[in-house]
Design a protein around this motif. Structure first.
Motif, PDB file in Angstrom:
ATOM      1  N   TRP A 130       0.804  -1.236   0.000  1.00  0.00           N
ATOM      2  CA  TRP A 130       0.000   0.000   0.000  1.00  0.00           C
ATOM      3  C   TRP A 130       0.829   1.274   0.000  1.00  0.00           C
ATOM      4  CZ3 TRP A 130      -2.173   2.809   4.734  1.00  0.00           C
ATOM      5  CH2 TRP A 130      -1.396   2.601   5.861  1.00  0.00           C
ATOM      6  N   THR A 131       2.158   1.149   0.111  1.00  0.00           N
ATOM      7  CA  THR A 131       2.984   2.357   0.029  1.00  0.00           C
ATOM      8  C   THR A 131       3.501   2.600  -1.394  1.00  0.00           C
ATOM      9  OG1 THR A 131       4.864   1.035   0.726  1.00  0.00           O
ATOM     10  CG2 THR A 131       3.757   2.305   2.431  1.00  0.00           C
ATOM     11  N   LEU A 132       3.200   1.685  -2.308  1.00  0.00           N
ATOM     12  CA  LEU A 132       3.670   1.860  -3.693  1.00  0.00           C
ATOM     13  C   LEU A 132       3.045   3.097  -4.335  1.00  0.00           C
ATOM     14  CD1 LEU A 132       3.428  -1.730  -5.234  1.00  0.00           C
ATOM     15  CD2 LEU A 132       5.505  -0.353  -5.014  1.00  0.00           C
ATOM     16  N   PRO A 133       3.848   3.847  -5.107  1.00  0.00           N
ATOM     17  CA  PRO A 133       3.255   4.940  -5.878  1.00  0.00           C
ATOM     18  C   PRO A 133       2.157   4.377  -6.788  1.00  0.00           C
ATOM     19  CG  PRO A 133       5.638   5.126  -5.890  1.00  0.00           C
ATOM     20  CD  PRO A 133       5.316   3.807  -5.241  1.00  0.00           C
ATOM     21  N   GLY A 134       1.001   5.025  -6.774  1.00  0.00           N
ATOM     22  CA  GLY A 134      -0.125   4.507  -7.553  1.00  0.00           C
ATOM     23  C   GLY A 134      -1.213   3.927  -6.659  1.00  0.00           C
ATOM     24  N   VAL A 135      -0.891   3.739  -5.377  1.00  0.00           N
ATOM     25  CA  VAL A 135      -1.917   3.329  -4.424  1.00  0.00           C
ATOM     26  C   VAL A 135      -2.328   4.582  -3.648  1.00  0.00           C
ATOM     27  CG1 VAL A 135      -2.539   1.814  -2.506  1.00  0.00           C
ATOM     28  CG2 VAL A 135      -0.844   1.065  -4.202  1.00  0.00           C
ATOM     29  N   MET A 136      -3.599   4.915  -3.691  1.00  0.00           N
ATOM     30  CA  MET A 136      -4.087   6.125  -3.026  1.00  0.00           C
ATOM     31  C   MET A 136      -5.402   5.825  -2.329  1.00  0.00           C
ATOM     32  SD  MET A 136      -3.625   8.911  -6.098  1.00  0.00           S
ATOM     33  CE  MET A 136      -3.378  10.418  -5.178  1.00  0.00           C
ATOM     34  N   THR A 137      -5.883   6.765  -1.541  1.00  0.00           N
ATOM     35  CA  THR A 137      -7.204   6.577  -0.946  1.00  0.00           C
ATOM     36  C   THR A 137      -8.275   7.012  -1.957  1.00  0.00           C
ATOM     37  OG1 THR A 137      -7.397   8.794  -0.041  1.00  0.00           O
ATOM     38  CG2 THR A 137      -6.272   7.163   1.322  1.00  0.00           C
ATOM     39  N   ALA A 138      -9.475   6.461  -1.773  1.00  0.00           N
ATOM     40  CA  ALA A 138     -10.598   6.889  -2.604  1.00  0.00           C
ATOM     41  C   ALA A 138     -10.866   8.373  -2.367  1.00  0.00           C
ATOM     42  CB  ALA A 138     -11.835   6.053  -2.278  1.00  0.00           C
ATOM     43  N   GLY A 139     -10.691   8.795  -1.130  1.00  0.00           N
ATOM     44  CA  GLY A 139     -10.888  10.215  -0.809  1.00  0.00           C
ATOM     45  C   GLY A 139      -9.935  11.102  -1.597  1.00  0.00           C
ATOM     46  N   ALA A 140      -8.705  10.621  -1.801  1.00  0.00           N
ATOM     47  CA  ALA A 140      -7.732  11.387  -2.584  1.00  0.00           C
ATOM     48  C   ALA A 140      -8.253  11.584  -3.999  1.00  0.00           C
ATOM     49  CB  ALA A 140      -6.384  10.667  -2.602  1.00  0.00           C
ATOM     50  N   GLU A 235       7.426  -2.690  -8.981  1.00  0.00           N
ATOM     51  CA  GLU A 235       8.776  -2.285  -8.592  1.00  0.00           C
ATOM     52  C   GLU A 235       8.837  -0.768  -8.588  1.00  0.00           C
ATOM     53  OE1 GLU A 235      11.530  -3.705  -7.434  1.00  0.00           O
ATOM     54  OE2 GLU A 235      10.325  -5.550  -7.308  1.00  0.00           O
ATOM     55  N   GLY A 236       8.743  -0.171  -7.423  1.00  0.00           N
ATOM     56  CA  GLY A 236       8.822   1.288  -7.345  1.00  0.00           C
ATOM     57  C   GLY A 236       7.587   1.993  -7.869  1.00  0.00           C
ATOM     58  N   GLN A 237       6.596   1.197  -8.276  1.00  0.00           N
ATOM     59  CA  GLN A 237       5.378   1.765  -8.844  1.00  0.00           C
ATOM     60  C   GLN A 237       4.375   0.633  -9.029  1.00  0.00           C
ATOM     61  OE1 GLN A 237       5.941   4.633 -11.758  1.00  0.00           O
ATOM     62  NE2 GLN A 237       4.324   3.897 -13.092  1.00  0.00           N
ATOM     63  N   LEU A 238       3.099   0.925  -8.784  1.00  0.00           N
ATOM     64  CA  LEU A 238       2.081  -0.123  -8.911  1.00  0.00           C
ATOM     65  C   LEU A 238       1.986  -0.606 -10.354  1.00  0.00           C
ATOM     66  CD1 LEU A 238      -0.444  -1.557  -7.514  1.00  0.00           C
ATOM     67  CD2 LEU A 238      -1.773   0.246  -8.598  1.00  0.00           C
ATOM     68  N   ASP A 239       1.992  -1.936 -10.574  1.00  0.00           N
ATOM     69  CA  ASP A 239       1.654  -2.394 -11.917  1.00  0.00           C
ATOM     70  C   ASP A 239       0.605  -3.507 -11.929  1.00  0.00           C
ATOM     71  OD1 ASP A 239       3.109  -4.730 -11.417  1.00  0.00           O
ATOM     72  OD2 ASP A 239       4.922  -3.943 -12.365  1.00  0.00           O
TER      73      ASP A 239
END
Ligand code: FES
Lengths: 469, 101
Positions: A130-140, A235-239
């Motif tokens: 959940w810390t990967l770039p590309g994982v965000m909250t729905a609120g975001a 790797e460093g980003q959500l895929d």
């Protein structure tokens, strides 16, 4: 901070969402000198975010509930309350002095009464990755949509549960955004458990609107039900997102964006730092301030309104704001219109209908609240679930001891995004309750502050003499 | 890199120029720094303070501090709370915690 007209006010309100707007408008209209401080660039809080600036000027897009905010904002503007945006409240002490910074400098303001209306934040959703770039909250995503007209345009997964989960999906679709799959984490059998409480909900306007929204989303997006496990990979980003359902089915989807949501919880940092007592809410699974019927906390003169007082939604927030303002006016001996307090209390009772049903239906499952193994709990200090379990084994008894072992909660977010998880994780590991485990002890400044902002505080001659020789 | 988010066509706000690590970016008036960065298509991942792994904004509402950026020379600002202004110099925070900014 030359923007302030005075250094003392009858009422200082923190947060310009529905509760704060309602409280400040009611108090100022009754003649109390009122200061409303808000961290954002404009009024509205989360529900009415971007109310004065949204590029979505076609009213159909955000719907009537959003634009209803204009009437409340109109009352605030007419009331004569002083409103300051991009103001960060970093401290409140029990004598009701408020430390606030704005535009790089700070002031201390004396209040006779305070309404804290700092609202809610999304419940932490600690899954693997959940810390990967590309994982965000729905609120975001909803914030981006309301204030910037930005919608997901690459392969997107939305996962979780709760009213906002469906509302956001509906809004994204209506604006031409992209959603590839929705992973519904509502546990099996929870609807049946909630049904006995459905009566109150059936009588609210949310019932019909909710059904309509659900039907709209279901007709357009693939929905996977009873999801019991979710992982984000890359790797460093959500895929890629993988999942598993209660029936044992596995699935996966290549994606650039994963939006997570499992309800909202009170944002308690400011109120706790003043010393207001909070109790564990077994139904909503979060901390909730101990309040009297008008919203006054255990700190005399400090009221808490809005979702920060316990999740209730916009109608409850408006009502709580007005109740708190009228109670504060009465306590100050101001001649508030006698009907004000009782009308606000009646509004509150009505707005509270149906909440229990939603709470039961959308109670988040344990495996999404209490992570295991390598899953990160504290994002700032990068502490994993297994680190915390080891610390418990060698003697860490609560969140405050844990800080000394692992620095959990000591990064820039000051425990906002790991506090609930740490409490529940430790309670489970020690076989006790969240009350017994407790929460981080919070101290001012509750928001990071530059030294230059502190140094800029106006100094009493005596204080200068004490340190300058 | 294609950004994960795109502006809906109805968004007709005027643009303004900011600089991200010296590169010119057209942002829309009223956007926060974090939103402008996410919409820019640039690689705007910062490095985490402890292990230096890449991160992007998570909450967009002032809670998580994942959006920390350097703005006009001042480090660790919450990009999701600060609106863009013409000529703003934004730097992505690379490397572990930078002291003294
Ligand atoms: S993105 Fe979470 S604080 Fe800015």
């Amino acid at each position: 901070m030359s923007v302030l007209h005075s250094d003392s006010y009858d009422l200082v309100v923190v947060g310009a969402g529905p509760a704060g707007i309602a409280a400040a408008a009611a108090a100022a209209a009754a003649g109390a000198s009122t200061l409303l401080l808000d961290e954002n660039a404009g009024p509205g809080g989360q529900v009415w975010r971007g109310l004065t600036t949204t590029p979505l000027t076609n009213r159909e897009m955000l719907g009537k509930d959003y634009w209803d905010g204009e009437a409340e904002l109109g009352k605030l503007r007419a009331s004569g309350a002083e409103v300051i945006h991009r103001a960060t409240v970093w401290s409140i002490d029990p004598s009701l002095q408020v430390g606030v910074s704005h535009g790089g400098s700070s002031r201390i303001v004396q209040a006779r009464k305070i309404v804290v209306a700092t609202g809610a934040m999304e419940r932490p959703f600690p899954i693997p990755g959940w810390t990967l770039p590309g994982v965000m909250t729905a609120g975001a995503a909803q914030t981006m949509l309301k204030s910037s007209g930005l919608v997901p345009s690459e392969p997107t997964v939305i996962a979780g549960q709760g009213p906002l989960f469906w509302l956001l999906a509906g809004q994204i679709l209506r604006m031409g955004g992209r959603i590839d799959v929705m992973l519904d984490t509502t546990p099996k059998g929870q609807l049946a458990a909630a049904l006995p409480k459905a009566f109150g909900f059936l009588t609210t306007p949310y019932f019909r609107k909710g059904l309509k929204m659900l039907a709209e989303v279901r007709s357009k997006v693939r929905i996977v039900k009873h999801v019991t496990r979710i992982e984000a990979h890359g790797e460093g980003q959500l895929d890629r997102v993988t999942w598993e359902t209660a029936g044992g089915k596995r699935g996966e989807m290549a994606s650039r964006l994963l939006l997570l949501h499992q309800g909202v919880v009170p944002n308690v940092n400011l109120a706790m730092s003043v010393g207001a007592a909070h109790d564990w809410d077994k139904q909503q699974l979060c901390w909730r301030p101990r309040l009297d019927e008008d919203g006054q906390s255990t700190v005399p003169g400090l009221y808490i309104a809005g979702d920060g007082a316990g999740i209730g939604g916009v109608g409850v927030a408006l009502a709580r704001g007005r109740v708190a303002a009228h109670a504060a006016l009465t306590a100050m001996g101001r001649k508030a219109p006698a009907s004000g307090l009782s009308a606000a209390r009646a509004e509150l009772a009505k707005a509270n209908r149906g909440r229990e049903f939603l709470d039961l239906l959308y109670k988040p499952a344990e495996q999404f609240r209490i992570p295991e193994g390598d899953t990160i709990v504290c994002r700032c200090e990068e502490v994993r679930a297994r680190d915390i379990l080891s610390a418990v084994e060698i003697g860490a008894s609560g969140p405050n001891q844990l800080k000394a072992y692992l620095r959990t909660g000591m990064g820039p977010c000051q425990g906002r995004l790991c506090g609930l998880t740490v409490t529940e994780l430790m309670a489970k590991a020690r076989g006790t309750t969240p009350e017994q485990i407790g929460y981080y002890r919070l101290r001012a400044p509750v928001k990071p502050l530059m030294l230059s902002e502190l140094a800029d505080l106006p100094q009493e001659p005596a204080a200068v003499k004490a340190v300058v020789r | 890199m294609t950004p994960m988010f795109s502006h809906i066509p109805a968004d007709q706000r005027p643009t303004l120029e900011i600089f991200v690590d010296g590169q010119s970016v057209q942002a829309r008036r009223g956007d926060t720094v974090a939103a402008a960065l996410l919409a820019s298509g640039l690689d705007v991942r910062r490095d985490s303070a402890v292990s230096g792994v890449p991160r992007l904004p998570y909450c967009m509402m002032g809670v998580c501090f994942e959006c920390l950026v350097t703005i006009n020379g001042v480090g660790n600002r919450q990009g999701c709370l600060i609106p863009v202004e013409p000529g703003m110099q934004v730097e992505i925070q690379r490397g572990k915690r930078e002291l003294g900014k």
